[in-house]
Design a protein around this motif. Structure first.
Motif, PDB file in Angstrom:
ATOM      1  N   SER A  73       0.899  -1.105   0.083  1.00  0.00           N
ATOM      2  CA  SER A  73       0.060  -0.034   0.063  1.00  0.00           C
ATOM      3  C   SER A  73       0.778   1.324   0.038  1.00  0.00           C
ATOM      4  O   SER A  73       2.010   1.234   0.374  1.00  0.00           O
ATOM      5  CB  SER A  73      -0.976  -0.020   1.232  1.00  0.00           C
ATOM      6  N   GLY A  74       0.531   2.211  -0.540  1.00  0.00           N
ATOM      7  CA  GLY A  74       1.272   3.321  -0.749  1.00  0.00           C
ATOM      8  C   GLY A  74       2.458   3.386  -1.707  1.00  0.00           C
ATOM      9  O   GLY A  74       3.316   4.273  -1.721  1.00  0.00           O
TER      10      GLY A  74
ATOM     11  N   GLY B  65     -12.268   4.007  -7.004  1.00  0.00           N
ATOM     12  CA  GLY B  65     -11.604   3.929  -5.759  1.00  0.00           C
ATOM     13  C   GLY B  65     -10.798   2.726  -5.514  1.00  0.00           C
ATOM     14  O   GLY B  65     -11.031   1.887  -4.578  1.00  0.00           O
TER      15      GLY B  65
ATOM     16  N   LYS C 282      -7.979  -0.318  -5.055  1.00  0.00           N
ATOM     17  CA  LYS C 282      -6.898  -0.601  -3.932  1.00  0.00           C
ATOM     18  C   LYS C 282      -5.489  -0.685  -4.568  1.00  0.00           C
ATOM     19  O   LYS C 282      -4.411  -0.514  -4.160  1.00  0.00           O
ATOM     20  CB  LYS C 282      -7.227  -1.893  -3.017  1.00  0.00           C
TER      21      LYS C 282
ATOM     22  N   GLU D  35      -1.035  11.651  -4.966  1.00  0.00           N
ATOM     23  CA  GLU D  35      -2.234  11.703  -3.836  1.00  0.00           C
ATOM     24  C   GLU D  35      -2.624  10.460  -3.570  1.00  0.00           C
ATOM     25  O   GLU D  35      -3.067  10.133  -2.702  1.00  0.00           O
ATOM     26  CB  GLU D  35      -3.233  12.829  -4.763  1.00  0.00           C
ATOM     27  N   LEU D  36      -2.842   9.267  -4.608  1.00  0.00           N
ATOM     28  CA  LEU D  36      -3.398   8.078  -4.521  1.00  0.00           C
ATOM     29  C   LEU D  36      -2.596   7.313  -3.637  1.00  0.00           C
ATOM     30  O   LEU D  36      -3.142   6.663  -2.719  1.00  0.00           O
ATOM     31  CB  LEU D  36      -3.553   7.368  -5.979  1.00  0.00           C
TER      32      LEU D  36
ATOM     33  N   ASP E  66      -0.681   8.293  -1.401  1.00  0.00           N
ATOM     34  CA  ASP E  66      -0.887   9.017  -0.194  1.00  0.00           C
ATOM     35  C   ASP E  66      -1.821   8.484   0.571  1.00  0.00           C
ATOM     36  O   ASP E  66      -1.975   8.421   1.954  1.00  0.00           O
ATOM     37  CB  ASP E  66      -0.959  10.620  -0.132  1.00  0.00           C
ATOM     38  N   ARG E  67      -2.950   8.094  -0.029  1.00  0.00           N
ATOM     39  CA  ARG E  67      -4.313   7.539   0.427  1.00  0.00           C
ATOM     40  C   ARG E  67      -4.106   6.044   0.510  1.00  0.00           C
ATOM     41  O   ARG E  67      -5.120   5.287   0.978  1.00  0.00           O
ATOM     42  CB  ARG E  67      -5.441   7.863  -0.371  1.00  0.00           C
TER      43      ARG E  67
END
Length: 493
Positions: free
Chosen positions: A276-277, A411, A413, A438-439, A441-442
């Motif tokens: 993730s990230g 949205g 993953k 930005e993506l 970071d979320r």
């Protein structure tokens, strides 16, 4: 051939696309034509080749005022246009595509197949292309299709060749070969209009540059008298301080694991994970299997064996719909045939993968849908009069933004981005890179397949290199260089 386009104006309805553009092409010159997506570059060249009629202005060719009624007439007189959006007939063979509308025939009307094959092989040899001539074009990769289009143009014995993003789908090796061909054509007196968003190419092969912005000519200069920063400022009307925005990744747990993925003759025992990230860059030469691996993950293509795991659980993904349900989005490299429905509106394209969320009881909530699309179109700065405009009417770069908006909208993953900035101008590229930041970071995981090594190096947190269907190496951001990537991509250690 010398061409002078003077004070060219063109509007489509109320949309004024060109407002007094001036452009000159000299004999045996490689002239760069640059500008942001929607600046009017392709429209200007479509006017030159007779696809569109100008509203005002003059076209002078070799001292005579000249207007072509259609692209076929322009080609007859020596002007060939290699379009950014490929004009390949998928159900026809490579040879048939090369000679479509220009078949060689005997006096009795029979095809001179042997002669056409000899000419095709000669052009393919110049370009170092090895594609079977009897293979269906649909079996060719996007990069191979691009080389077919280039070979097709070289077969016309053109005096002027317009190249619109010719290297967008090509590997570094193929690009170098194309540059050698361009240098050879230039020596023979062929003039080339070179439309590209890749600055390195412009400064490497072009003699002069004309910059357009908002349908107007901003400046024309010899290449030695300008530089990267000046060109960017003229294109976008502002300075871009950094080409790749700074990344401060905060990597989390493993989201996606690919275990022992195999498909006979295409890729073998491919295993990797993404956190993730994280932005995981995937590099390799054309035909190495990068895109094929990603298509199999998204279930667009079948695979023979292997497993997919999401957040520590094995998942069964047999269709793209199931992939979307698992939170996987896929931005295809072929936006024209697979990424968009060109006859649909921007709105309809953006909501396609998200329709279920707007119709929980089978009835679409129009207001929610409109707000959702307008928000994404604004965020990605898509240049359009309305979200109801047909997506096929947009420039290539703006079409790419719509593709990205479509998948950001689910949205995801995990977002697989195959050539995410192909045909996109330098200002829009930075916007896409910022969106990627930005993506992540979320917490979104991004897998980015790219043929642009500077992009791979500038945006990836970790890099996988694919060679002949296998992962040939993995590099951290700190240890990665162009030389190391190319060594791994060509089978070295």
């Amino acid at each position: 051939m010398q061409i002078s386009m003077q004070n060219i104006h063109k509007a489509f309805g109320t949309n004024q696309v060109l407002s007094g553009v001036n452009f000159e092409l000299q004999h045996g010159e490689v002239h760069a034509l640059m500008g942001e997506n929607g600046a009017g570059k392709s429209t200007l060249m479509n006017i030159l080749t007779g696809l569109h009629r100008l509203d005002q202005g003059k076209i002078i060719i070799d001292g005579n005022e000249t207007y072509y009624s259609n692209p076929k007439e322009a080609e007859k007189y020596g002007i060939t246009f290699i379009h950014q959006e490929l004009n390949i007939w998928p159900d026809m063979t490579v040879l048939e595509n090369l000679f479509i509308g220009k078949e060689l025939k005997s006096s009795l009307g029979f095809l001179k197949t042997k002669e056409m094959k000899a000419l095709a092989k000669e052009q393919f040899k110049k370009l170092s292309v090895t594609i079977p001539l009897d293979q269906e074009a649909s079996q060719c990769s996007v990069g191979q299709q691009q080389m077919i289009e280039i070979a097709k143009a070289l077969l016309t014995d053109a005096k002027v060749i317009i190249m619109d993003e010719p290297t967008a789908a090509l590997t570094e090796r193929e690009i170098q070969k194309l540059f050698e061909v361009i240098a050879s054509l230039k020596k023979e007196g062929v003039s080339i209009v070179y439309i590209s968003h890749r600055m390195e190419e412009i400064f490497s092969i072009c003699d002069r540059i004309t910059v357009m912005r908002d349908g107007k000519t901003v400046d024309t200069k010899p290449i030695p008298e300008t530089n990267f920063d000046e060109v960017v400022k003229k294109m976008v009307g502002r300075e871009l301080t950094e080409r790749y925005p700074e990344r401060t990744p905060n990597l989390g747990k493993t989201v996606l694991q690919v275990k022992n993925f195999s498909r006979k003759g295409v890729f073998e025992n491919v295993s990797f994970s993404v956190h993730s990230g994280e932005i995981l860059g995937v590099s390799g030469l054309m035909g190495a299997g990068r895109t094929e691996i990603m298509r199999a993950i998204f279930a667009l293509d079948k695979f023979d064996s292997g497993e997919l795991w999401m957040n520590g659980k094995k998942v069964n993904v047999k269709t793209p719909y199931q992939a979307i349900e698992q939170g996987i989005g896929f931005i295809t490299e072929d936006r024209k045939d697979e990424g968009l429905v060109l006859d649909f509106s921007i709105r309809d394209n953006v909501v396609l993968p998200s329709l279920k969320s707007f119709a929980p009881k089978g009835i679409i909530k129009d207001k929610n849908e409109q707000t959702f699309v307008e928000m994404l179109v604004k965020r990605l700065t898509v240049k359009t009069e309305s979200i109801n405009s047909q997506v096929g009417s947009l420039s290539g770069g703006n079409q790419q933004k719509v593709v990205i908006a479509k998948w950001v909208g689910i949205g995801p993953k995990v977002l697989i981005m195959d050539e995410p900035t192909r045909g996109v101008d330098v200002g829009a590229k930075r916007e896409i890179y910022q969106l990627m930041n930005e993506l992540t970071d979320r917490g979104v995981s991004i897998i980015m397949v790219s043929s642009e090594l500077p992009e791979i190096l500038g945006m990836s947190d970790r890099i996988l290199v694919v060679h002949e269907g296998k992962i040939s190496g993995e590099l951290t951001k700190a240890e990665a260089t162009q030389e190391k990537i190319m060594t791994l991509a060509t089978g070295g250690q």
